[in-house]
Design an enzyme around this catalytic site. Structure first.
Site: not given
Length: 587
Positions: A477, A522-524
């Protein structure tokens, strides 16, 4: 007599009621008087049914025949009872035992049990008989064994007696032997057969020693001949190299053995050429990455061009082979890794320096790869002024060929025209002999193919490649700050005019970005951590090394690029601008 419609007493044989009304209201079939009355009632009932309706089949309602009956009246009554009345009359009285009925199921179970007992007895008797037979067989076997043993003992005894007689007959001829044949310790005569055996062993040992000596002489002569052939071959190679390379008379001190002061033996290079598998493992051990096959093939070309000093094979192009090529040249750091050997200040873990410019501009070239266990993507350059990585060639052969073409076209050709033309001819012949294409692949096609895999550009300019699922947008992201904003923050932090308060403010902004990056990891979305970590590393700010190590190290671990994490830690601990050659002492 009328039918008794009274219900049965719920207490059964345990009824304690003595009230006449209770006995008038409920039946107590367990008591003798009422049981007899019930039997009379059931008989009258059965007689009436037989008069009105003929009996169809006795098997449908098979009466239960009592096993023990005392009176003929009870037998007659039990034949005419219905199943309902038979269940009522089956409960015996405590004072006088009444006839008890058994069902067909009970009879069947008893017959089955009786049959099983009979079969068990038969099986037991059969087992007893088989045991007796087995015991008799064992006894017979024991007897036969005993007889055989006795026979064997007797035969052995007779054999010993015959041997004893023969020995006594032979000893009569040895009475007048000289004293030299006597054993000094016991006084007994020494057996002549022992001496003969010893003499034969000594002779066989002498023969074997002579054969071994002859074999050693043959091997020594072969080794001498091989050494002389190798020496003559090296001398011929040396003459060819000196005739072609007149400018390499004054070798640098790097080619001298520090312990003896002699020139490095040329046989080291020949061994290095042959034992490629050992060299691959050694380079992997010291640099934690695999070198491509073209790397080792290129080293053969360098050895052909300059047998004395292969790392200076392209000295006329102002280039020197460094890094992993030092291992190929026999220069290895014994203690620890060599991941920081010729690693410049702004070189990320993905960049491995292999060639440097001999000028003072710190320009260096190396392999660039996205994963430590993958082959390099292209040859890139870095000027050590910033973190910009510039692709220059798809492989090392095309890189040298382009450098030669640039040298031919430049005005510097007048200084050494024969040297450059000789190098170009040797490169062309070697590439033709090893089926290497010096024109393909094109750099633009390689860069374009990799650009299709990148998820962002980053401050390095070449971007990053990470696993990314486009449908779910999992793996990367964008950062909260653009590349331009980050460059501005880093430039302001380096500005000497910015005071401590201004630097703390900039650092707090970067820490906020780092928090969002941690959430993304943490959200890959591991690519976000890789991008921000490489941007922090490329800034070159020492105060941000802890943040760099944390962010970039976690990203490498989640992306299974642990070798890059090890290189990063070693580089941050020894991040020096000037000292990059570990083979030289630090000034």
């Amino acid at each position: 007599m009328e039918d008794d419609d009274r219900p049965d007493c719920r207490y059964g044989s345990l009824c304690y009621q003595k009230n006449p009304e209770h006995h008038a209201k409920f039946k107590h079939s367990f008591k003798r008087k009422e049981r007899n009355s019930d039997i009379d009632i059931s008989q009258n009932k059965k007689a009436k049914k037989q008069e009105t309706k003929p009996r169809t089949s006795d098997s449908a309602k098979s009466p239960t025949i009592p096993r023990h009956s005392k009176s003929p009246q009870s037998k007659v009554n039990s034949k005419d009872e219905t199943p309902e009345n038979s269940s009522e009359t089956s409960k015996p009285d405590t004072k006088e035992s009444a006839p008890s009925d058994t069902s067909p199921k009970k009879r069947d179970s008893e017959s089955v049990k009786r049959n099983s007992d009979i079969t068990k007895r038969e099986s037991v008797s059969g087992n007893i008989e088989s045991d007796k037979k087995r015991d008799s067989e064992l006894n017979s076997n024991r007897n036969s064994i005993t007889s055989h043993e006795k026979k064997r003992d007797s035969d052995q005894r007779s054999l010993n007696e015959s041997k004893l007689e023969e020995s006594t007959s032979n000893e009569t001829t040895e009475d007048n032997l000289p004293k030299e044949n006597l054993d000094r310790s016991t006084g007994n005569e020494v057996n002549l057969s022992i001496n003969s055996v010893l003499i034969e062993d000594v002779e066989s040992d002498k023969k074997r020693d002579s054969e071994l000596n002859s074999n050693r002489n043959i091997i020594t002569s072969h080794e001498k001949k091989r050494d002389s052939d190798q020496r003559s071959l090296n001398e011929s190679k040396l003459e060819e190299s000196t005739s072609n390379e007149t400018t390499e008379d004054n070798l640098p001190k790097e080619n001298l053995d520090r312990s003896t002061g002699n020139e490095v033996n040329l046989s080291i290079n020949s061994v290095l050429i042959e034992d490629v598998s050992h060299l691959k493992n050694l380079v992997k051990e010291k640099y934690l990455v695999h070198m491509p096959d073209e790397f080792f093939t290129f080293w053969k070309l360098c050895q052909k061009i300059s047998p004395k000093c292969p790392i200076n094979a392209f000295k006329s192009l102002d280039l020197k082979l460094v890094g992993p090529f030092d291992i190929m040249n026999g220069q290895v750091v014994d203690d620890g890794l060599m991941v920081t050997h010729w690693r410049y200040f702004y070189d990320p873990p993905e960049f491995q320096t292999i060639i440097v410019s001999t000028g003072k501009d710190h320009l260096h070239f190396g392999y660039f790869r996205d994963c430590p266990d993958e082959a390099p993507v292209f040859i890139a350059s870095n000027s050590n002024r910033d973190c910009k990585i510039n692709p220059v060639a798809p492989n090392i052969f095309i890189f040298i060929n382009e450098k030669l073409n640039e040298k031919v076209k430049s005005a510097d050709l007048a200084s050494s025209p024969s040297k450059v033309s000789s190098l170009q001819q040797k490169l062309t012949d070697f590439a033709h002999g090893h089926k290497i294409d010096l024109d393909a692949p094109k750099l633009s096609s390689v860069v374009r193919a990799r650009k299709a895999k990148t998820v962002c550009k980053g401050l390095s300019g070449v971007g990053i490649v990470v696993p990314y699922v486009k449908k779910t947008e999992l793996g990367y992201r964008p950062l909260q700050k653009s590349d331009k904003d980050l460059e501005t923050l880093f430039r302001q932090y380096k500005d000497p005019s910015v005071d401590t308060r201004g630097k703390l403010k900039i650092k707090s902004i970067l820490e906020e970005v780092s928090t969002w990056v941690t959430i993304a990891i943490d959200e890959s979305d591991f690519g976000t951590g890789l991008e921000f970590g490489l941007d922090l590393f490329g800034s070159g700010i020492e105060d941000l090394h802890s943040m760099t190590k944390c962010t970039l190290g976690v990203a490498y671990q989640y992306l299974y690029r642990n070798e890059f994490d090890t290189i990063l830690e070693a580089h941050l601990e020894n991040r020096n601008v000037d000292h990059v050659n570990l083979l030289e002492p630090r000034q």
